[in-house]
Design a protein around this motif. Structure first.
Motif, PDB file in Angstrom:
ATOM      1  N   THR A 195       4.557 -10.566  10.875  1.00 20.37           N
ATOM      2  CA  THR A 195       4.975  -9.161  10.967  1.00 20.37           C
ATOM      3  C   THR A 195       4.857  -8.740  12.426  1.00 20.37           C
ATOM      4  OG1 THR A 195       4.111  -8.758   8.743  1.00 20.37           O
ATOM      5  CG2 THR A 195       4.609  -6.836  10.091  1.00 20.37           C
ATOM      6  N   HIS A 196       5.947  -8.235  12.986  1.00 21.77           N
ATOM      7  CA  HIS A 196       6.008  -7.912  14.410  1.00 21.77           C
ATOM      8  C   HIS A 196       5.982  -6.403  14.618  1.00 21.77           C
ATOM      9  CE1 HIS A 196       7.072 -12.124  15.246  1.00 21.77           C
ATOM     10  NE2 HIS A 196       7.887 -12.033  14.205  1.00 21.77           N
ATOM     11  N   LEU A 197       5.708  -6.008  15.844  1.00 16.86           N
ATOM     12  CA  LEU A 197       5.715  -4.592  16.191  1.00 16.86           C
ATOM     13  C   LEU A 197       7.071  -3.972  15.881  1.00 16.86           C
ATOM     14  CD1 LEU A 197       4.365  -2.124  17.502  1.00 16.86           C
ATOM     15  CD2 LEU A 197       5.149  -2.998  19.734  1.00 16.86           C
ATOM     16  N   ALA A 198       8.135  -4.707  16.127  1.00 12.54           N
ATOM     17  CA  ALA A 198       9.470  -4.179  15.880  1.00 12.54           C
ATOM     18  C   ALA A 198       9.685  -3.847  14.405  1.00 12.54           C
ATOM     19  CB  ALA A 198      10.527  -5.182  16.347  1.00 12.54           C
ATOM     20  N   ASP A 199       9.021  -4.569  13.505  1.00 12.98           N
ATOM     21  CA  ASP A 199       9.140  -4.266  12.072  1.00 12.98           C
ATOM     22  C   ASP A 199       8.598  -2.877  11.768  1.00 12.98           C
ATOM     23  OD1 ASP A 199      10.227  -6.816  11.352  1.00 12.98           O
ATOM     24  OD2 ASP A 199       8.217  -7.666  11.517  1.00 12.98           O
ATOM     25  N   TYR A 200       7.493  -2.536  12.420  1.00 14.19           N
ATOM     26  CA  TYR A 200       6.898  -1.213  12.209  1.00 14.19           C
ATOM     27  C   TYR A 200       7.752  -0.113  12.845  1.00 14.19           C
ATOM     28  CZ  TYR A 200       2.506  -3.426  10.680  1.00 14.19           C
ATOM     29  OH  TYR A 200       1.548  -4.144  10.007  1.00 14.19           O
ATOM     30  N   THR A 201       8.143  -0.327  14.074  1.00 13.12           N
ATOM     31  CA  THR A 201       8.883   0.728  14.767  1.00 13.12           C
ATOM     32  C   THR A 201      10.213   1.017  14.077  1.00 13.12           C
ATOM     33  OG1 THR A 201       9.796  -0.924  16.299  1.00 13.12           O
ATOM     34  CG2 THR A 201       7.804   0.241  16.985  1.00 13.12           C
ATOM     35  N   ALA A 202      10.832  -0.022  13.490  1.00 16.46           N
ATOM     36  CA  ALA A 202      12.090   0.196  12.779  1.00 16.46           C
ATOM     37  C   ALA A 202      11.879   1.001  11.503  1.00 16.46           C
ATOM     38  CB  ALA A 202      12.724  -1.157  12.442  1.00 16.46           C
ATOM     39  N   ALA A 203      10.663   0.938  10.950  1.00 17.68           N
ATOM     40  CA  ALA A 203      10.399   1.629   9.685  1.00 17.68           C
ATOM     41  C   ALA A 203       9.939   3.059   9.873  1.00 17.68           C
ATOM     42  CB  ALA A 203       9.341   0.861   8.892  1.00 17.68           C
ATOM     43  N   ILE A 204       9.358   3.367  11.041  1.00 19.31           N
ATOM     44  CA  ILE A 204       8.833   4.717  11.278  1.00 19.31           C
ATOM     45  C   ILE A 204       9.982   5.704  11.415  1.00 19.31           C
ATOM     46  CG2 ILE A 204       7.573   6.168  12.904  1.00 19.31           C
ATOM     47  CD1 ILE A 204       5.825   3.751  13.550  1.00 19.31           C
ATOM     48  N   GLY A 205       9.901   6.786  10.664  1.00 17.10           N
ATOM     49  CA  GLY A 205      10.950   7.798  10.722  1.00 17.10           C
ATOM     50  C   GLY A 205      10.455   9.134  10.205  1.00 17.10           C
ATOM     51  N   PRO A 206      11.362  10.073   9.966  1.00 17.11           N
ATOM     52  CA  PRO A 206      10.971  11.419   9.514  1.00 17.11           C
ATOM     53  C   PRO A 206      10.222  11.421   8.181  1.00 17.11           C
ATOM     54  CG  PRO A 206      13.262  11.392  10.256  1.00 17.11           C
ATOM     55  CD  PRO A 206      12.815   9.968  10.203  1.00 17.11           C
ATOM     56  N   GLY A 207      10.460  10.398   7.366  1.00 22.02           N
ATOM     57  CA  GLY A 207       9.805  10.368   6.066  1.00 22.02           C
ATOM     58  C   GLY A 207       8.486   9.623   6.045  1.00 22.02           C
ATOM     59  N   THR A 208       7.981   9.221   7.219  1.00 21.39           N
ATOM     60  CA  THR A 208       6.735   8.448   7.278  1.00 21.39           C
ATOM     61  C   THR A 208       5.527   9.366   7.255  1.00 21.39           C
ATOM     62  OG1 THR A 208       7.859   6.754   8.610  1.00 21.39           O
ATOM     63  CG2 THR A 208       5.446   6.705   8.569  1.00 21.39           C
ATOM     64  N   GLY A 209       4.590   9.078   6.352  1.00 19.43           N
ATOM     65  CA  GLY A 209       3.348   9.839   6.305  1.00 19.43           C
ATOM     66  C   GLY A 209       2.284   9.243   7.200  1.00 19.43           C
ATOM     67  N   CYS A 210       2.128   7.923   7.152  1.00 19.35           N
ATOM     68  CA  CYS A 210       1.174   7.243   8.029  1.00 19.35           C
ATOM     69  C   CYS A 210       1.513   5.768   8.080  1.00 19.35           C
ATOM     70  CB  CYS A 210      -0.273   7.458   7.579  1.00 19.35           C
ATOM     71  SG  CYS A 210      -0.777   6.481   6.143  1.00 19.35           S
ATOM     72  N   VAL A 211       0.942   5.091   9.055  1.00 16.72           N
ATOM     73  CA  VAL A 211       1.023   3.640   9.170  1.00 16.72           C
ATOM     74  C   VAL A 211      -0.364   3.094   8.856  1.00 16.72           C
ATOM     75  CG1 VAL A 211       1.368   1.684  10.738  1.00 16.72           C
ATOM     76  CG2 VAL A 211       2.908   3.670  10.831  1.00 16.72           C
ATOM     77  N   LEU A 212      -0.413   2.102   7.985  1.00 16.55           N
ATOM     78  CA  LEU A 212      -1.685   1.542   7.541  1.00 16.55           C
ATOM     79  C   LEU A 212      -1.806   0.096   7.979  1.00 16.55           C
ATOM     80  CD1 LEU A 212      -4.303   1.546   5.807  1.00 16.55           C
ATOM     81  CD2 LEU A 212      -2.854   1.027   3.821  1.00 16.55           C
ATOM     82  N   LYS A 213      -2.937  -0.233   8.603  1.00 15.59           N
ATOM     83  CA  LYS A 213      -3.267  -1.607   8.985  1.00 15.59           C
ATOM     84  C   LYS A 213      -4.500  -2.005   8.190  1.00 15.59           C
ATOM     85  CE  LYS A 213      -2.652  -5.019  12.136  1.00 15.59           C
ATOM     86  NZ  LYS A 213      -2.337  -6.131  11.267  1.00 15.59           N
ATOM     87  N   ILE A 214      -4.406  -3.112   7.434  1.00 15.28           N
ATOM     88  CA  ILE A 214      -5.480  -3.523   6.529  1.00 15.28           C
ATOM     89  C   ILE A 214      -6.071  -4.845   6.989  1.00 15.28           C
ATOM     90  CG2 ILE A 214      -6.096  -4.098   4.144  1.00 15.28           C
ATOM     91  CD1 ILE A 214      -3.609  -2.522   3.256  1.00 15.28           C
ATOM     92  N   HIS A 215      -7.383  -4.863   7.189  1.00 16.64           N
ATOM     93  CA  HIS A 215      -8.053  -6.139   7.459  1.00 16.64           C
ATOM     94  C   HIS A 215      -8.100  -6.929   6.155  1.00 16.64           C
ATOM     95  CE1 HIS A 215     -10.661  -9.100   9.166  1.00 16.64           C
ATOM     96  NE2 HIS A 215     -11.634  -8.844   8.318  1.00 16.64           N
ATOM     97  N   PRO A 216      -7.596  -8.168   6.140  1.00 17.79           N
ATOM     98  CA  PRO A 216      -7.421  -8.881   4.866  1.00 17.79           C
ATOM     99  C   PRO A 216      -8.692  -9.458   4.268  1.00 17.79           C
ATOM    100  CG  PRO A 216      -6.677 -10.238   6.686  1.00 17.79           C
ATOM    101  CD  PRO A 216      -7.019  -8.907   7.272  1.00 17.79           C
TER     102      PRO A 216
END
Length: 438
Positions: A195-216
């Motif tokens: 999973t790359h940074l670009a995957d996150y940035t492409a998903a972030i938009g007006p409908g985004t509430g938060c970005v979650l990063k989970i330690h596995p």
């Protein structure tokens, strides 16, 4: 012909026995009466003789504690053992629990007589131990902390999360199920292994509430992998005005050189996370609790949410958590950092007394912390058959069964308990030598 059941002692006579009356002072009258009747019923069914009823009643009340939970000596070498209640509390935390059992100023300013912020002392202790946090909120466990954060930040909106971090942990607990229960719409990005940074940035938009990063936690993918770090994610999230939430799991407050890959709260906040979540009863070494730390405005937002009332921590948790943070090394930290040479010396003393062998034995952090990190140590090797009588003895000793042997690892057992372990092992070995013995 006389019915021998007529010889069963009457209930009132059994209840009048001094030891039974003494037991009623700590147990309820109903519980004591039920114990008496259970023994009488055994006699009525012919399982014991009427003449044995009195002694069986005395044994029953002597063996009945106020709780059905039995203390266990953890000889597995697994420090944060989920089946044994995870972190054993420090002496300071236990004393704090006793102090908090009565009336305490959990939400009262004694100087002014006015209502105060709940758990202010625990909050202050955590803030002092984690300088990068602007504020802290304590709830009743780590899952509750994640539910509260996801609900307050993303209910009805998208929650962006890496596909490879949506894992299942113990007892079939699945993070995607928990997150969707909050009303958030999961926006999975990337693939299982990359999973790359670009995957996150492409998903972030007006409908985004938060970005979650989970330690596995105890899940690892090795080989052809990639992931975006908190430092990389922080910039795009702040540009978009989207909170970056990090669920760290195990609860380290600061880096630990023994666990170099284990994230800690302070470092995660300094790397750019807006909020971090951790458990109090894992590497922190305290009571079950969920810790939410980070930006003051976001912590206040979570604290104001109606769900916060349902998951708030009680006075006992707050007292034990404060004592854990302020009173020096808790047992979990001491066990993780135990000196292998000292462990070997203790194991050899035990083995010499038992005419047994000492073998190299790596301990583990447990509880999802430090996956794959060995904790070098030693264990006393016993016959595999000793494991069951050790578990069911008094004291109960939980060992590790591996390669046909029962391994007794003293890492998680205080040195003051070594003599009790020795006595328990001798009893267990005697029981397997004489199977008919009770």
């Amino acid at each position: 012909m006389d019915d021998p059941r007529r010889d069963i002692p009457r209930t009132d006579r059994l209840l009048a026995l001094p030891a039974v009356r003494a037991a009623a002072a700590s147990l309820s009258a109903r519980v004591v009466r039920d114990l008496v009747r259970a023994v009488q019923d055994r006699a009525r069914r012919g399982e014991i003789a009427p003449s044995a009823v009195e002694s069986e009643v005395l044994a029953a009340v002597a063996g009945r504690s106020r709780s059905s939970l039995r203390p266990v000596l953890n000889a597995t070498g697994i420090v944060v053992h989920t089946n044994l209640g995870r972190a054993p509390l420090s002496a300071a935390a236990r004393a704090a629990l006793a102090d908090a059992a009565g009336y305490v100023d959990v939400e009262l300013d004694l100087a002014t007589g006015a209502r105060s912020r709940r758990g202010a002392a625990a909050r202050a202790a955590l803030l002092a131990a984690c300088p990068a946090a602007e504020d802290v909120l304590v709830v009743n466990n780590g899952a509750a902390a994640l539910v509260l954060a996801a609900t307050a930040l993303s209910a009805g909106a998208e929650l962006v999360v890496g596909r490879g971090e949506l894992i299942e942990i113990g007892a079939g607990f699945r993070l995607p199920d928990l997150l969707t229960s909050t009303g958030a719409h999961l926006r999975e990005v990337g693939t299982t292994n990359r999973t790359h940074l670009a995957d996150y940035t492409a998903a972030i938009g007006p409908g985004t509430g938060c970005v979650l990063k989970i330690h596995p936690s105890n899940f690892r993918i090795t080989g052809f992998t990639a992931e975006a770090t908190l430092g990389e994610l922080s910039g795009p999230c702040r540009e978009a005005g989207i909170p970056l939430l990090a669920d760290l799991g195990s609860g380290l407050l600061a880096p630990d050189p023994v666990l170099p890959d284990e994230p800690d709260l302070d470092s995660a906040l300094r790397a750019g996370a807006d909020l971090v979540i951790a458990s109090g009863d894992k590497l922190l070494g305290g009571p079950q609790a969920g810790i939410i730390a980070g930006r003051a405005d976001l912590v206040a937002r979570l604290a104001r949410h109606p769900l916060a009332r349902a998951v708030r921590a009680d006075k006992l948790t707050l007292a034990a958590l404060e004592a854990t943070v302020t009173a020096g090394r808790p047992p979990v930290t001491a066990a993780i950092h135990a000196d292998p040479a000292a462990l070997r010396e203790r194991a050899e003393r035990l083995a010499t007394a038992l005419d047994a062998a000492v073998v190299a034995h790596d301990g583990r952090v447990g509880g999802g912390g430090g996956p794959g990190v060995p904790l070098p140590g030693w264990a006393v090797a016993l016959p595999e058959a000793a494991a069951a009588p050790l578990r069911t003895g008094d004291p109960a000793v939980l060992s590790r069964v591996h390669d046909g042997r029962c391994l007794v690892d003293l890492r998680c057992i205080p040195p003051a308990e070594d003599d009790r372990v020795l006595a328990a092992v001798r009893t267990a070995l005697a029981r397997i030598a004489r199977p008919e013995a009770p």
